[in-house]
Write a protein that holds these residues in place. Structure first.
Motif, PDB file in Angstrom:
ATOM      1  N   PRO A  54      -3.515  -5.686  -5.018  1.00 41.38           N
ATOM      2  CA  PRO A  54      -4.378  -6.866  -5.229  1.00 41.38           C
ATOM      3  C   PRO A  54      -5.672  -6.555  -5.957  1.00 41.38           C
ATOM      4  O   PRO A  54      -6.363  -7.478  -6.397  1.00 41.38           O
ATOM      5  CB  PRO A  54      -4.641  -7.360  -3.797  1.00 41.38           C
ATOM      6  N   ARG A  55      -6.019  -5.285  -6.102  1.00 39.39           N
ATOM      7  CA  ARG A  55      -7.262  -4.953  -6.808  1.00 39.39           C
ATOM      8  C   ARG A  55      -7.205  -5.349  -8.276  1.00 39.39           C
ATOM      9  O   ARG A  55      -8.257  -5.537  -8.911  1.00 39.39           O
ATOM     10  CB  ARG A  55      -7.536  -3.453  -6.705  1.00 39.39           C
ATOM     11  N   TRP A  56      -5.999  -5.495  -8.825  1.00 38.44           N
ATOM     12  CA  TRP A  56      -5.849  -5.814 -10.242  1.00 38.44           C
ATOM     13  C   TRP A  56      -5.522  -7.292 -10.467  1.00 38.44           C
ATOM     14  O   TRP A  56      -5.250  -7.690 -11.599  1.00 38.44           O
ATOM     15  CB  TRP A  56      -4.750  -4.956 -10.861  1.00 38.44           C
ATOM     16  N   ARG A  57      -5.549  -8.115  -9.417  1.00 35.48           N
ATOM     17  CA  ARG A  57      -5.192  -9.536  -9.567  1.00 35.48           C
ATOM     18  C   ARG A  57      -6.272 -10.249 -10.387  1.00 35.48           C
ATOM     19  O   ARG A  57      -7.458 -10.152 -10.100  1.00 35.48           O
ATOM     20  CB  ARG A  57      -5.054 -10.180  -8.185  1.00 35.48           C
ATOM     21  N   GLU A  58      -5.856 -10.987 -11.421  1.00 31.33           N
ATOM     22  CA  GLU A  58      -6.760 -11.737 -12.280  1.00 31.33           C
ATOM     23  C   GLU A  58      -6.474 -13.227 -12.153  1.00 31.33           C
ATOM     24  O   GLU A  58      -5.373 -13.634 -11.784  1.00 31.33           O
ATOM     25  CB  GLU A  58      -6.610 -11.310 -13.746  1.00 31.33           C
ATOM     26  N   ARG A  59      -7.488 -14.032 -12.472  1.00 30.89           N
ATOM     27  CA  ARG A  59      -7.359 -15.484 -12.429  1.00 30.89           C
ATOM     28  C   ARG A  59      -7.303 -16.042 -13.846  1.00 30.89           C
ATOM     29  O   ARG A  59      -7.514 -15.352 -14.818  1.00 30.89           O
ATOM     30  CB  ARG A  59      -8.541 -16.097 -11.663  1.00 30.89           C
ATOM     31  N   GLY A  60      -7.015 -17.326 -13.929  1.00 34.34           N
ATOM     32  CA  GLY A  60      -6.969 -17.984 -15.232  1.00 34.34           C
ATOM     33  C   GLY A  60      -5.595 -17.879 -15.870  1.00 34.34           C
ATOM     34  O   GLY A  60      -4.583 -17.663 -15.193  1.00 34.34           O
ATOM     35  N   PHE A  61      -5.582 -18.012 -17.209  1.00 38.46           N
ATOM     36  CA  PHE A  61      -4.329 -17.995 -17.951  1.00 38.46           C
ATOM     37  C   PHE A  61      -4.492 -17.156 -19.214  1.00 38.46           C
ATOM     38  O   PHE A  61      -5.591 -17.033 -19.753  1.00 38.46           O
ATOM     39  CB  PHE A  61      -3.898 -19.415 -18.340  1.00 38.46           C
ATOM     40  N   VAL A  62      -3.388 -16.600 -19.658  1.00 34.90           N
ATOM     41  CA  VAL A  62      -3.326 -15.864 -20.914  1.00 34.90           C
ATOM     42  C   VAL A  62      -2.736 -16.779 -21.977  1.00 34.90           C
ATOM     43  O   VAL A  62      -1.703 -17.411 -21.748  1.00 34.90           O
ATOM     44  CB  VAL A  62      -2.478 -14.587 -20.763  1.00 34.90           C
ATOM     45  N   PRO A  77      -1.874 -14.287 -15.724  1.00 35.03           N
ATOM     46  CA  PRO A  77      -1.964 -12.858 -16.056  1.00 35.03           C
ATOM     47  C   PRO A  77      -0.893 -12.051 -15.317  1.00 35.03           C
ATOM     48  O   PRO A  77      -0.351 -12.482 -14.296  1.00 35.03           O
ATOM     49  CB  PRO A  77      -3.373 -12.470 -15.585  1.00 35.03           C
ATOM     50  N   ASN A  78      -0.602 -10.885 -15.855  1.00 32.87           N
ATOM     51  CA  ASN A  78       0.377 -10.005 -15.227  1.00 32.87           C
ATOM     52  C   ASN A  78      -0.124  -9.532 -13.868  1.00 32.87           C
ATOM     53  O   ASN A  78      -1.328  -9.389 -13.638  1.00 32.87           O
ATOM     54  CB  ASN A  78       0.669  -8.799 -16.119  1.00 32.87           C
ATOM     55  N   ARG A  79       0.798  -9.298 -12.962  1.00 33.46           N
ATOM     56  CA  ARG A  79       0.490  -8.682 -11.674  1.00 33.46           C
ATOM     57  C   ARG A  79       0.809  -7.194 -11.769  1.00 33.46           C
ATOM     58  O   ARG A  79       1.607  -6.763 -12.609  1.00 33.46           O
ATOM     59  CB  ARG A  79       1.325  -9.316 -10.559  1.00 33.46           C
ATOM     60  N   ARG A  80       0.229  -6.399 -10.883  1.00 35.14           N
ATOM     61  CA  ARG A  80       0.528  -4.967 -10.829  1.00 35.14           C
ATOM     62  C   ARG A  80       1.096  -4.646  -9.451  1.00 35.14           C
ATOM     63  O   ARG A  80       0.563  -5.079  -8.419  1.00 35.14           O
ATOM     64  CB  ARG A  80      -0.720  -4.126 -11.113  1.00 35.14           C
ATOM     65  N   PHE A  81       2.174  -3.867  -9.454  1.00 32.32           N
ATOM     66  CA  PHE A  81       2.857  -3.504  -8.217  1.00 32.32           C
ATOM     67  C   PHE A  81       2.940  -1.983  -8.102  1.00 32.32           C
ATOM     68  O   PHE A  81       3.116  -1.280  -9.102  1.00 32.32           O
ATOM     69  CB  PHE A  81       4.264  -4.109  -8.180  1.00 32.32           C
ATOM     70  N   VAL A 162       4.003   4.839  -8.609  1.00 31.98           N
ATOM     71  CA  VAL A 162       3.934   4.278  -9.960  1.00 31.98           C
ATOM     72  C   VAL A 162       3.342   2.885  -9.850  1.00 31.98           C
ATOM     73  O   VAL A 162       3.871   2.037  -9.124  1.00 31.98           O
ATOM     74  CB  VAL A 162       5.320   4.238 -10.628  1.00 31.98           C
ATOM     75  N   ASN A 163       2.249   2.653 -10.558  1.00 27.70           N
ATOM     76  CA  ASN A 163       1.576   1.358 -10.567  1.00 27.70           C
ATOM     77  C   ASN A 163       1.902   0.681 -11.901  1.00 27.70           C
ATOM     78  O   ASN A 163       1.401   1.088 -12.950  1.00 27.70           O
ATOM     79  CB  ASN A 163       0.066   1.550 -10.404  1.00 27.70           C
ATOM     80  N   ALA A 164       2.731  -0.368 -11.843  1.00 29.83           N
ATOM     81  CA  ALA A 164       3.282  -0.941 -13.070  1.00 29.83           C
ATOM     82  C   ALA A 164       2.922  -2.416 -13.207  1.00 29.83           C
ATOM     83  O   ALA A 164       2.877  -3.143 -12.198  1.00 29.83           O
ATOM     84  CB  ALA A 164       4.800  -0.789 -13.092  1.00 29.83           C
TER      85      ALA A 164
END
Length: 238
Positions: A54-62, A77-81, A162-164
């Protein structure tokens, strides 16, 4: 995403750590039954945990644009897992397992970013999958708990994470581009003349175009007659 990461990890281990040896590379769960059936040297990379970072979660739209530069769609935006792999070595002698683990550790330490050895599926919007090895486990999980869940005995292992980036798959089509500005009609309640103004979308309202003058300001209101009790009313331009 997961198949691409598995293929990239398998390729790195086979070509750099094992260097063409006959050691197998598998992704099976290292349970007691699996260990009993194993009959050759093996590197096991078991995917035991998958969760969002969740540290990489972004708001809005691309915004996505077409060849002409116009907006065609919007997407989140893309999520990171984080994909956590339990890396273990299986041979007949513990010394050989330790040497194999040492080789694997030195191999993964050379990578901070997972290379796209099998395609471009590991890079999205300029971001790539990162690699970390040997970090402490999260507070809510220990390696002993993982081995207990597998039904086996605790064994030396490497924790490979792996953080992708992952696309959500949500795509919102954009409406047609604006060709004309808003039209405003102004008139009084007594049925007088109606003024019609239109603002162009590519300039400010007070910016006069080439060969035309800006509209003059409206005249001041007339004073009301003495004793009439009526409020002055602004006269609209014709």
């Amino acid at each position: 995403m997961i198949p691409e990461i598995d293929d990239a990890l398998r390729t790195i281990v086979r070509e750099e750590a094992l260097q063409g040896s006959d050691v197998e590379v598998v992704f099976d769960a290292p349970t007691t039954d699996w260990a009993a059936r194993r009959n050759s040297p093996t590197v096991n990379m078991y995917l035991y945990d998958l969760r969002e970072d969740p540290r990489w979660r972004e708001r809005g739209f691309v915004v996505e644009r077409g060849d002409d530069g116009a907006v065609t769609a919007r997407r989140p935006p893309n999520r990171r897992f984080k994909l956590s792999y339990l890396v273990t070595a299986w041979t007949q002698r513990p010394e050989d397992e330790h040497r194999l683990l040492d080789t694997l550790l030195r191999c993964f330490l050379r990578y901070e970013v997972l290379p796209s050895l099998v395609g471009d599926g590991l890079a999205l919007d300029g971001t790539r999958a990162t690699v970390s090895v040997g970090l402490p486990p999260p507070e809510d999980r220990g390696f002993a708990d993982v081995w207990s869940a597998l039904g086996g005995q605790l064994k030396p292992s490497l924790d490979l994470v792996v953080n992708a980036p992952v696309q959500t798959g949500v795509l919102l089509a954009a409406g047609p581009p604006v060709q004309e500005g808003p039209v405003i009609e102004i008139g009084d309640r007594d049925g007088g003349a109606v003024e019609r103004r239109q603002r162009r979308p590519d300039r400010d309202e007070d910016d006069a175009g080439e060969g035309e003058a800006a509209a003059p300001p409206p005249p001041p209101p007339e004073p009301a007659a003495a004793g009439s009790g009526r409020k002055p009313r602004a006269r609209k331009p014709r």
